[in-house]
Write an enzyme that holds these catalytic residues in place. Structure first.
Site: not given
Lengths: 372, 81
Positions: A117-118, A121, A127
């Protein structure tokens, strides 16, 4: 995506792991980070190169509370990690809260999933509000390839597809409740709320709220399978039975009842029945109807046995179910019951069967259930 | 109508304030002629809209539940500096 669609200009992105969490062995951290990066390179032209010293594009570290970037963590739980969008200096850097417990399984917080997930980014993604996407902000554990079609659309918007990748199986996007073609997998009441299952998700419809709430099945019940075939509530016993394939699970409220799953054949189905398409409890009679392929069964909850004379044909039992082209509907996806009316769902249509009139009296769209 | 906020109301408001400042860029203190409660209502609405909750602007049970879940520290709204 971030404003100005920030992205790395070079498809070769470097990373460096600057420290380690004591929760896992070093090699487990290395593996989690590696696999998290490979998740993104599987669907883009991006390649990642590890550095062991100096400044990398993505500097990875574990820290707690104030850890040097004026974006402090908050102790256990709550905030798990953060990452910065592509850019110089802090750009791309990824920090994990050391006050969390990092794992390589479903307990506490799975490092691979949070890292994947990170890194989304760190590569330029914001998101997603699709609860099934990896880039959804709230943590949930899942098996298998973590990206959904929504995630892949996002990252390929920035970097394009990977022409060499082996076939990946992304998770489908969240269903649209107002899609006029919406069909559902199962529906049940649960202590006054209505749960409507579709693919990996379910909607909760609360009588006090007009907006249904969409959630991933496995983020609420990690032990349940990804897809549900049928479900019904027995309010007298205060349980909900969920069916998937040849297994069934019992819920007491939102808690799984121990001792499950069990085989559906315990209910009296022959071994030839491999799945239940729909189930509904008729509280007026104490019977539960099960729909399998073109047949339906009546189950006596009190005696725990199937009623004699079943299965019967759906077409014969519920006359009036017709498709738009006039063909008879002989299978059911889901069913509910209220006040003498049985609601049978087939594809995008809801058939309202009246027990009094012994026929289908109304046909509406399935997504009427979702206040659409 | 929405259910009242259960338990310690002050704690819930503080949690919501922290949450909205961190993830929805709610500025601390007064903003010109805007009342701080109006600003908070707007931010709650933004959060409810993002999470596909009932958009009421009120700190109801469902909204608080989402705010209490463990999550990523990157804001949900644009311009992450």
């Amino acid at each position: 995506l971030f404003p100005r669609k920030l992205k790395w200009q070079n498809t070769l992105v470097t990373f460096r792991i600057t420290n380690y969490t004591p929760d896992l062995k070093k090699e487990d951290v290395d593996k989690a980070i590696h696999n998290a990066l490979m998740t993104w390179s599987a669907v883009t032209p991006l390649k990642f190169k590890r550095l062991h010293e100096g400044i990398a594009d993505i500097m990875i570290s574990f820290g707690r509370l104030e850890h040097g970037d004026h974006n402090p963590f908050d102790g256990p739980e709550g905030l798990l990690a953060h990452a910065y969008p592509p850019g110089e200096g802090l750009g791309g850097d990824t920090h994990f809260d050391e006050d969390e417990t990092w794992t390589k399984d479903s307990h506490a917080y799975n490092l691979f999933l949070v890292a994947a997930h990170e890194f989304g980014h760190a590569l330029g993604m914001g998101h997603s509000n699709d609860p099934g996407s990896l880039m959804y902000p709230v943590y949930s554990y899942s098996h298998g390839f973590p990206l959904s079609e929504d995630d892949i659309k996002g990252i390929q918007e920035l970097y394009g597809p990977n022409p060499d990748h082996e076939k990946v199986k992304p998770k489908p996007e969240a269903p649209d409740k107002c899609d006029p073609e919406l069909s559902i997998d199962a529906v049940t009441e649960l202590r006054g709320e209505k749960l409507i299952f579709k693919d990996r998700y379910f909607w909760r419809v609360h009588p006090q709220f007009t907006e249904p709430e969409l959630t991933l099945i496995q983020s609420t019940w990690p032990q349940l399978p990804k897809k549900v075939n049928a479900a019904y509530e027995n309010p007298e016993k205060d349980i909900v039975i969920i069916f998937s394939g040849i297994r069934m699970w019992a819920l007491n409220g939102y808690t799984l009842v121990p001792g499950y799953p069990k085989y559906i054949h315990r209910l009296g189905f022959p071994k030839s029945v491999r799945k239940i398409d729909a189930a509904v409890h008729i509280y007026d009679t104490g019977k539960t109807l099960f729909f399998t392929d073109e047949d339906y069964w009546s189950y006596n909850e009190q005696t725990g046995t199937m009623d004699p004379g079943y299965p019967k044909s759906i077409m014969d039992g519920f006359p009036g179910m017709q498709e738009r082209d006039g063909d008879e509907v002989d299978e059911v996806d889901a069913a509910t019951y209220k006040n003498g009316y049985l609601y049978l769902y087939h594809e995008n249509l809801q058939y309202e069967y009246s027990y009094n009139k012994r026929k289908v009296v109304r046909i509406t769209r399935t997504n009427d259930l979702l206040n659409c | 109508f929405t259910k009242p906020v259960p338990g310690d109301e002050t704690q819930s408001w503080l949690l919501a304030e922290r949450y909205l400042r961190r993830y929805y860029r709610m500025q601390p203190g007064l903003l010109g002629t805007s009342k701080s409660s109006d600003v908070m209502t707007e931010k709650i609405r933004a959060m409810q809209s993002f999470f596909k909750l009932e958009v009421t602007g009120n700190l109801d049970d469902n909204t608080l539940q989402v705010m209490k879940k463990s999550r990523c520290g990157v804001p949900d709204v644009a311009e992450y500096n």
